[in-house]
Scaffold this motif. Structure first.
Motif, mmCIF file in Angstrom:
data_model
loop_
_atom_site.group_PDB
_atom_site.id
_atom_site.type_symbol
_atom_site.label_atom_id
_atom_site.label_comp_id
_atom_site.label_asym_id
_atom_site.label_seq_id
_atom_site.Cartn_x
_atom_site.Cartn_y
_atom_site.Cartn_z
ATOM 1 N N SER A 19 30.623 -132.551 -67.011
ATOM 2 C CA SER A 19 31.243 -130.974 -67.478
ATOM 3 C C SER A 19 30.344 -130.394 -68.442
ATOM 4 O O SER A 19 29.636 -131.232 -69.352
ATOM 5 C CB SER A 19 32.646 -131.124 -67.596
ATOM 6 O OG SER A 19 32.791 -131.984 -68.856
ATOM 7 N N CYS A 20 30.261 -129.258 -68.494
ATOM 8 C CA CYS A 20 29.370 -128.554 -69.380
ATOM 9 C C CYS A 20 30.588 -128.490 -70.660
ATOM 10 O O CYS A 20 31.537 -127.649 -70.599
ATOM 11 C CB CYS A 20 29.047 -127.070 -68.776
ATOM 12 S SG CYS A 20 28.379 -126.337 -70.003
ATOM 13 N N CYS A 23 30.767 -124.432 -71.193
ATOM 14 C CA CYS A 23 31.736 -123.278 -70.195
ATOM 15 C C CYS A 23 32.784 -124.178 -69.602
ATOM 16 O O CYS A 23 33.609 -123.702 -69.051
ATOM 17 C CB CYS A 23 30.907 -122.734 -69.072
ATOM 18 S SG CYS A 23 30.102 -124.140 -67.981
ATOM 19 N N ILE A 27 29.620 -129.425 -63.529
ATOM 20 C CA ILE A 27 28.083 -129.536 -63.150
ATOM 21 C C ILE A 27 27.515 -130.655 -62.872
ATOM 22 O O ILE A 27 27.807 -131.762 -63.208
ATOM 23 C CB ILE A 27 27.474 -128.806 -64.448
ATOM 24 C CG1 ILE A 27 27.669 -129.459 -65.701
ATOM 25 C CG2 ILE A 27 28.191 -127.253 -64.657
ATOM 26 C CD1 ILE A 27 26.794 -128.891 -66.726
ATOM 27 N N PRO A 29 24.329 -131.400 -64.439
ATOM 28 C CA PRO A 29 23.507 -130.886 -65.557
ATOM 29 C C PRO A 29 21.980 -131.150 -65.102
ATOM 30 O O PRO A 29 21.551 -132.239 -64.459
ATOM 31 C CB PRO A 29 23.941 -131.832 -66.781
ATOM 32 C CG PRO A 29 24.483 -132.948 -66.324
ATOM 33 C CD PRO A 29 25.018 -132.800 -65.197
ATOM 34 N N GLN A 52 20.830 -129.125 -69.727
ATOM 35 C CA GLN A 52 21.055 -128.061 -69.652
ATOM 36 C C GLN A 52 22.056 -127.365 -68.426
ATOM 37 O O GLN A 52 21.975 -128.170 -67.420
ATOM 38 C CB GLN A 52 19.796 -127.112 -69.340
ATOM 39 C CG GLN A 52 20.110 -125.482 -69.163
ATOM 40 C CD GLN A 52 18.568 -124.794 -69.037
ATOM 41 O OE1 GLN A 52 17.768 -125.193 -68.553
ATOM 42 N NE2 GLN A 52 18.820 -123.367 -69.356
ATOM 43 N N CYS A 53 22.954 -126.875 -68.742
ATOM 44 C CA CYS A 53 24.081 -126.253 -67.661
ATOM 45 C C CYS A 53 23.216 -125.459 -66.551
ATOM 46 O O CYS A 53 22.444 -124.638 -66.786
ATOM 47 C CB CYS A 53 25.315 -125.433 -68.446
ATOM 48 S SG CYS A 53 26.450 -125.000 -67.031
ATOM 49 N N ARG A 55 24.687 -123.218 -64.259
ATOM 50 C CA ARG A 55 25.246 -122.155 -63.934
ATOM 51 C C ARG A 55 24.585 -121.189 -64.525
ATOM 52 O O ARG A 55 24.282 -121.042 -65.783
ATOM 53 C CB ARG A 55 26.693 -122.270 -64.339
ATOM 54 C CG ARG A 55 27.548 -123.343 -63.770
ATOM 55 C CD ARG A 55 28.908 -123.281 -64.341
ATOM 56 N NE ARG A 55 29.855 -122.113 -63.713
ATOM 57 C CZ ARG A 55 29.956 -121.116 -64.693
ATOM 58 N NH1 ARG A 55 30.007 -121.291 -66.058
ATOM 59 N NH2 ARG A 55 30.728 -119.836 -64.272
ATOM 60 N N CYS A 58 25.924 -119.221 -67.739
ATOM 61 C CA CYS A 58 26.008 -120.145 -68.865
ATOM 62 C C CYS A 58 24.560 -120.407 -69.253
ATOM 63 O O CYS A 58 24.129 -120.170 -70.424
ATOM 64 C CB CYS A 58 26.754 -121.474 -68.515
ATOM 65 S SG CYS A 58 27.114 -122.527 -70.150
#
Ligand SMILES: [Zn+2]
Length: 226
Positions: A19-20, A23, A27, A29, A52-53, A55, A58
Motif C-alpha cells: 500500500s502507498c 495515498c 498498489i 509499487p 514509486q506509487c 497511480r 499519486c
C-alpha cells in the motif's frame, strides 16, 4: 517474493509494501533501486528499496526497509516511510463547535502515525479537553471563563447533562490522564480504547447538536399550515 539485481549483487525480499504510504491505496509499487546497509548475507543488515506509487494521481516515492531474514541475501519487510497519516473523520458539527479540537486531534494522529506513541496519547488527552470545554461553553456562554479554568473532570461533572456524553467523556478523561501520568491506573485499556471513547464522545455530541437544532427549528409545527 521479489528480486532485484545490480552489477554482481542480487537480492530477494518478501512482499510487504503493498500500500502507498502517501495515498493509502493498495498498489503494486514500482521498484526503482536499492541499497544494502551491511553485508547481504549478514544478520543485522538492512535493505532499503526506493519505491514509486504507480497511480497516475499519486506517483509519489517512498522507501521500504527490509532486514536480513536468512543468510541467503533474503530480506523480510519492516516498514515503509514516510508514514503519512489519514486524517480522522470528524463531523461538520464538531468542526464548527471546536476547530482547536480538530487541529490538536489531527496532530495527535500524525504523531501516532510517526510512531511517537509516548506523546500521541498526551495529544489525544489535550484534544478531548478542548472538545468538552468548547461543547460546554457553547451551552453555557455566560460561564465561559469558569469553564476554561476548571479541571476537565469538574467540567464534565458540572456542565455535561447528556449521560452518554458524560459517561464516555469521563472514561476518556481517565484513560487520557493515564497517558500523561507516571503510573497507569487502567492496565487493561490503552490508547486504542481512548480513541474509541473520543470517537463515541464526538458522536454523542454530534447527536445532541443536531437534535437541539431540529427541536429549536421545528417546535411550532401546530402553528404552521399542514
Ligand atoms: Zn500513492
Amino acid at each position: 517474493m521479489n528480486t532485484m539485481s545490480r552489477s554482481n549483487l542480487s537480492v530477494s525480499f518478501d512482499d510487504g509494501a503493498n500500500s502507498c504510504p502517501h495515498c493509502h491505496y493498495s498498489i503494486e509499487p514500482i521498484k526503482l533501486f536499492f541499497i544494502i546497509l551491511g553485508a547481504a548475507n549478514s544478520l543485522g543488515s538492512f535493505l532499503d528499496v526506493a519505491m514509486q506509487c504507480p497511480r497516475t494521481e499519486c506517483k509519489r516515492m517512498f522507501i521500504s526497509t527490509y532486514k536480513v531474514k536468512n543468510l541467503n541475501a533474503h530480506f523480510s519487510f519492516v516498514q515503509s516511510k514516510p508514514k503519512n497519516f489519514i486524517a480522522p473523520d470528524v463531523t461538520p458539527q464538531v468542526i464548527e463547535l471546536s476547530p482547536s479540537f480538530v487541529e490538536i486531534y489531527n496532530q495527535a494522529c500524525a504523531a501516532e502515525a510517526s510512531d511517537l506513541d509516548q506523546i500521541s496519547g498526551v495529544g489525544y488527552r489535550k484534544a478531548l479537553e478542548f472538545l468538552i470545554k468548547d461543547y460546554c461553553i457553547s451551552k453555557n456562554t455566560d460561564k465561559k471563563d469558569s469553564i476554561k479554568q476548571l479541571a476537565l473532570a469538574k467540567v464534565i461533572g458540572e456542565y455535561v447533562n447528556d449521560m452518554n456524553i458524560k459517561e464516555c467523556a469521563k472514561r476518556a478523561t481517565w484513560l487520557g490522564n493515564d497517558e500523561t501520568h507516571y503510573v497507569r491506573k487502567f492496565e487493561n485499556q490503552d490508547i486504542e480504547d481512548l480513541k474509541v471513547l473520543i470517537t463515541l464522545t464526538m458522536g454523542w455530541i454530534t447527536n445532541c447538536v443536531l437534535t437541539s437544532h431540529y427541536l429549536e427549528n421545528m417546535e411550532n409545527r401546530k402553528k404552521q399550515p399542514a
